[in-house]
Enzyme design. Structure first.
Site, PDB file in Angstrom:
ATOM      1  N   HIS A  17       1.387 102.738 -52.362  1.00 30.24           N
ATOM      2  CA  HIS A  17       2.516 102.031 -51.767  1.00 30.24           C
ATOM      3  C   HIS A  17       2.439 100.514 -51.986  1.00 30.24           C
ATOM      4  O   HIS A  17       1.377  99.913 -51.959  1.00 30.24           O
ATOM      5  CB  HIS A  17       2.600 102.330 -50.273  1.00 30.24           C
ATOM      6  CG  HIS A  17       1.350 101.984 -49.513  1.00 30.24           C
ATOM      7  ND1 HIS A  17       1.094 100.721 -49.034  1.00 30.24           N
ATOM      8  CD2 HIS A  17       0.279 102.733 -49.165  1.00 30.24           C
ATOM      9  CE1 HIS A  17      -0.068 100.706 -48.403  1.00 30.24           C
ATOM     10  NE2 HIS A  17      -0.593 101.926 -48.479  1.00 30.24           N
ATOM     11  N   ASP A  18       3.608  99.938 -52.257  1.00 30.52           N
ATOM     12  CA  ASP A  18       3.792  98.482 -52.339  1.00 30.52           C
ATOM     13  C   ASP A  18       3.100  97.844 -53.533  1.00 30.52           C
ATOM     14  O   ASP A  18       2.949  96.622 -53.585  1.00 30.52           O
ATOM     15  CB  ASP A  18       3.345  97.789 -51.042  1.00 30.52           C
ATOM     16  CG  ASP A  18       4.055  98.335 -49.819  1.00 30.52           C
ATOM     17  OD1 ASP A  18       5.277  98.169 -49.740  1.00 30.52           O
ATOM     18  OD2 ASP A  18       3.387  98.954 -48.963  1.00 30.52           O
ATOM     19  N   GLY A  62      -3.128 100.458 -52.043  1.00 29.09           N
ATOM     20  CA  GLY A  62      -1.885  99.801 -51.663  1.00 29.09           C
ATOM     21  C   GLY A  62      -1.877  98.309 -51.934  1.00 29.09           C
ATOM     22  O   GLY A  62      -2.906  97.640 -51.913  1.00 29.09           O
TER      23      GLY A  62
END
Length: 262
Positions: free
Chosen positions: A124-125, A142
């Site tokens: 994520h991200d 992440g």
């Protein structure tokens, strides 16, 4: 849904998905709601693509890839977050790419013309540039940022919030727990350690000897000068006056929030 798309009878495509011209969807693949797939992108068998996800043109996603899944983050509570993938990427078998998180920017983003080989993971991200190669089982935690023309060898692991600058090369099995400046080569030594610059990669991309020599001087100033980081920055500022590449190197060093990999 575009009339020109080819969808295997066993695949499921949500009516709210948008498919461009010439898109191909393989057997037993699921394409969920709020997924947009650009022209001529090919999706292999047994894939899952969840939205909100935007995939550009001319990508090839091979079998069993899981694209746009929820972030593996306990702080995620179902808020709207996205995945954006550019054009011309090759995504091989069993690759996993997660959407962003609400408190991490909300978007996972991948650029153009990347090769993500089997079993790689982008969490994520993460922000991944263009023209990168991630070899088998390379893993980003992440919030990792990866510049253009970066190579991650097999079984590389990158700690959350780390940055890897453009044209860097990370050797097989290295664990990266700090920022890697542009052009630097990292080799396994327990955790990865800098081992010079990526000279061969720069040569292949057309860097002339003068540019490469300037980058080598910057590397020596940062890693071999024997002084403090502040002294290295001062020396880099002097070198940057004569080289755009060294200016990029210095800007990366000055912008970091995590320690440099040293």
């Amino acid at each position: 849904m575009a009339a020109g798309a080819t969808i295997h009878p066993s695949a499921f495509v949500d009516p709210r998905a948008r498919l461009g011209e010439g898109v191909e969807i393989g057997a037993f693949t699921l394409v969920g709601a709020d997924v947009e797939i650009g022209d001529r992108t090919r999706i292999g068998p047994h894939c899952s693509i969840h939205g909100p996800t935007r995939i550009g043109r001319d990508n090839h996603i091979h079998g069993h890839a899981a694209i746009g899944g929820e972030p593996q983050d306990k702080k995620f509570h179902g808020e709207r977050v996205e995945l954006v993938i550019g054009d011309g990427n090759t995504i091989r078998e069993f690759v996993t790419i997660n959407r962003g998180t609400g408190d991490g920017g909300g978007i996972t983003r991948i650029g153009d013309d990347n090769w993500l080989l089997a079993y790689t993971h982008v969490a994520h991200d993460c922000i991944v540039g263009s023209h990168c190669v991630f070899s088998n089982n390379a893993t980003l935690a992440g919030h990792v940022e990866v510049g253009d023309h970066v190579i991650l060898s097999g079984f590389v692991g990158v700690h959350q919030f780390c940055r890897i600058g453009m044209h860097a090369f990370i050797g097989m099995g290295a664990f990266v727990n700090g920022d890697v400046p542009p052009f630097v080569m990292v080799a396994q030594d327990g955790y990865g350690r800098p081992r010079g610059i990526n000279s061969e990669g720069l040569k292949r991309r057309g860097f002339d000897p003068a540019r490469t020599a300037a980058i080598k001087r910057a590397y020596r100033a940062l890693y071999m000068g024997g002084g403090s980081l502040e002294e290295a920055r001062a020396r880099l500022a002097e070198l940057a006056a004569e080289s755009d590449d060294v200016r990029a190197f210095l800007a990366f060093v000055e912008a970091g929030q995590r320690p440099l990999l040293r």
